[in-house]
Design an enzyme around this catalytic site. Structure first.
Site, short mmCIF file in Angstrom:
data_model
loop_
_atom_site.label_atom_id
_atom_site.label_comp_id
_atom_site.label_asym_id
_atom_site.label_seq_id
_atom_site.Cartn_x
_atom_site.Cartn_y
_atom_site.Cartn_z
N CYS A 128 12.19 4.23 54.72
CA CYS A 128 11.53 3.72 55.92
C CYS A 128 12.25 4.12 57.21
O CYS A 128 11.61 4.52 58.19
CB CYS A 128 11.39 2.20 55.84
SG CYS A 128 12.93 1.33 55.47
N HIS A 240 11.32 -2.31 61.92
CA HIS A 240 12.70 -1.84 62.12
C HIS A 240 12.85 -1.24 63.51
O HIS A 240 11.92 -0.67 64.08
CB HIS A 240 13.05 -0.76 61.09
CG HIS A 240 13.18 -1.27 59.69
ND1 HIS A 240 13.18 -2.60 59.35
CD2 HIS A 240 13.32 -0.58 58.51
CE1 HIS A 240 13.31 -2.72 58.04
NE2 HIS A 240 13.40 -1.51 57.51
#
Length: 336
Positions: A128, A240
């Site tokens: 990710c 994130h």
């Protein structure tokens, strides 16, 4: 198309269902697979209930066109042959095959063409943190080759799965109630804390998560770029964030960088600091793009540039990227 999802009950599996429906991916038949714990559960997709089947070594993938796998590296290794045996393309969200030479590692905004060269009929979805970073880096790479990257990540609980998100929420409640917080998914209590430790440490002092960013970036971008990462778990729920410093062969102005990010596929420019406009995970969870802001010239290096980016880990960092890979294949049906 006949689509299968392995790990349908997990956070990424659930997001895959949502993304496939939202993007109106042409699904003629949907097959869901899971562990003994998940088998028998039902989920709605396009108004119809689908039951999770027990994943086992059989011919259940016969007739499947694309199988999305998101049940961990050990499961992907164990079932890859079953999944691909009858011709299904396996788009794998685990770390199982990412660095295998005969498995393409794909972020469509950067290296979509790699998806068409897959000797084992497996395409790997990158980590990710790597995905969101290379989408942003590609905008700069088009202006001048990037030679070095320093990145610090601020990774939400979502990166450790659905149960980790629940644990963080529970920890906040427990602390506020004067109780001892439950710690199972993280090395330490995450609520009201930061943990500079994601995945296991390697012999060089970096964690596997940090080394993924080094190795995967080079493979995806077909580049000799050197990446030094520090990955930190933070007590946000989802999406994130990354603080990125790049060094390029030729100097790039802030204006050039802004224009590049604004026009780059998959990027959204959010950079008006005088109006307090910059990317934040609180407001960008559930969004598809990589949001970029805080763009600055480095004060110590003429060829240096710094920026901040935020992206939803479960969407672009996992499920959405996998579906976008499938869309690339769909647009070239002869490759399926």
């Amino acid at each position: 198309m006949v689509i299968a999802i392995v790990g349908a009950s997990g956070a990424v599996g659930q997001e895959l269902l949502a993304v496939l429906e939202q993007r109106q991916f042409p699904v003629s038949e949907l097959r869901l697979f899971g562990s003994e714990r998940s088998a028998g559960k039902t989920y709605l997709f396009k108004g119809k209930e689908h039951t999770v089947r027990l994943l086992q070594h059989d011919d259940a993938f016969k007739g499947v066109d694309i199988a999305f796998t998101s049940a961990g590296a050990s499961v992907s290794h164990a079932y890859a042959e079953d999944i691909t045996h009858y011709g299904a393309i396996m788009i794998d969200n685990s770390s199982a095959f990412r660095m295998d030479e005969d498995v393409p590692l794909v972020v469509p905004e950067v290296n979509a063409a790699d998806a068409f060269v897959r000797p084992r009929n497996i395409i790997a979805n990158p980590n990710c943190t790597t995905i969101q970073m290379v989408v942003a880096l590609q905008a700069i790479e088009r202006l001048s080759h990037i030679t070095r990257v320093h990145v610090s990540t601020y990774q939400a609980a979502s990166g450790a799965g659905a149960q980790a998100m629940k644990e963080l929420e529970n920890q906040y409640r427990q602390v506020l109630n004067g109780e001892q917080p439950t710690v199972e998914k993280f090395a330490y209590q995450l609520a009201y804390n930061l943990i500079p430790h994601i995945d296991v440490f390697t012999d060089n002092g970096y964690t596997k998560e940090e080394m993924k960013m080094y190795n995967e970036t080079r493979k995806i971008m077909h580049s000799d770029v050197k990446v030094s990462a520090t990955c930190v778990r933070v007590p946000s729920l989802r999406a994130h964030s990354e603080s990125v410093w790049v060094e390029t062969e030729q100097p790039i102005s802030v204006a050039q960088a802004r224009e590049a990010f604004a026009s780059a596929q998959g990027c959204v420019l959010m950079d008006e600091p005088d109006k307090k406009i910059y990317p934040m995970p609180l407001f960008l969870s559930g969004k598809d793009e990589v949001f970029v802001g805080r763009i600055r010239k480095d004060l110590t290096n003429e060829n240096g540039l710094s920026f901040w980016c935020v992206s939803d880990q479960i969407r672009k960092g996992a499920a959405l990227n996998a579906v976008q890979i499938a869309e690339v294949l769909l647009n070239h049906k002869s490759s399926i």
